[in-house]
Each structure stands twice: as C-alpha cells, then as structure tokens.
Design a protein around this motif. Sequence first.
Motif, short mmCIF file in Angstrom:
data_model
loop_
_atom_site.label_atom_id
_atom_site.label_comp_id
_atom_site.label_asym_id
_atom_site.label_seq_id
_atom_site.Cartn_x
_atom_site.Cartn_y
_atom_site.Cartn_z
N THR A 1 2.34 9.01 -2.46
CA THR A 1 2.99 9.94 -1.54
C THR A 1 1.93 10.84 -0.92
OG1 THR A 1 3.39 11.47 -3.36
CG2 THR A 1 5.17 9.96 -2.81
N PRO A 2 1.96 10.98 0.38
CA PRO A 2 0.94 11.81 1.03
C PRO A 2 1.14 13.29 0.70
CG PRO A 2 2.55 11.07 2.63
CD PRO A 2 2.87 10.38 1.34
N LEU A 3 0.03 14.01 0.63
CA LEU A 3 0.11 15.44 0.37
C LEU A 3 0.51 16.21 1.62
CD1 LEU A 3 -3.10 15.88 -1.79
CD2 LEU A 3 -0.74 15.76 -2.57
#
Length: 52
Positions: free
Chosen positions: A38-40
């Motif tokens: 999951t991207p930050l």
Amino acid sequence: MSRLLAATVTVVAAAALAVAAAFGIVALLDATPDQPNTPLITYEQAGGGSRP
C-alpha cells in the motif's frame, strides 16, 4: 588415526550444521507473511483531462 577421524567427524558435523541452518533460514523467510503493498502517499487526480 584418531586425529584424522576426529577431523573428519568435525568437518561432516560442521557441514551438516551449515546445511541445517540454511534450510532453517529459508523456512523462516517463507513463514513470514508478505507485507501489503500500500502506498504511503496517494495523489488525487482532479478532472478527466490529459496532462500537458
């Protein structure tokens, strides 16, 4: 002759221990679950136009 036998047993035991440690490390790495990708930071796209 007993020194040669002791050296051979030591080498065989060390090789077996190294192989067992390698298999153990691989088993531990396979046992850990994968982390979610999951991207930050997420960027919102405004509108449906094309980029310049």
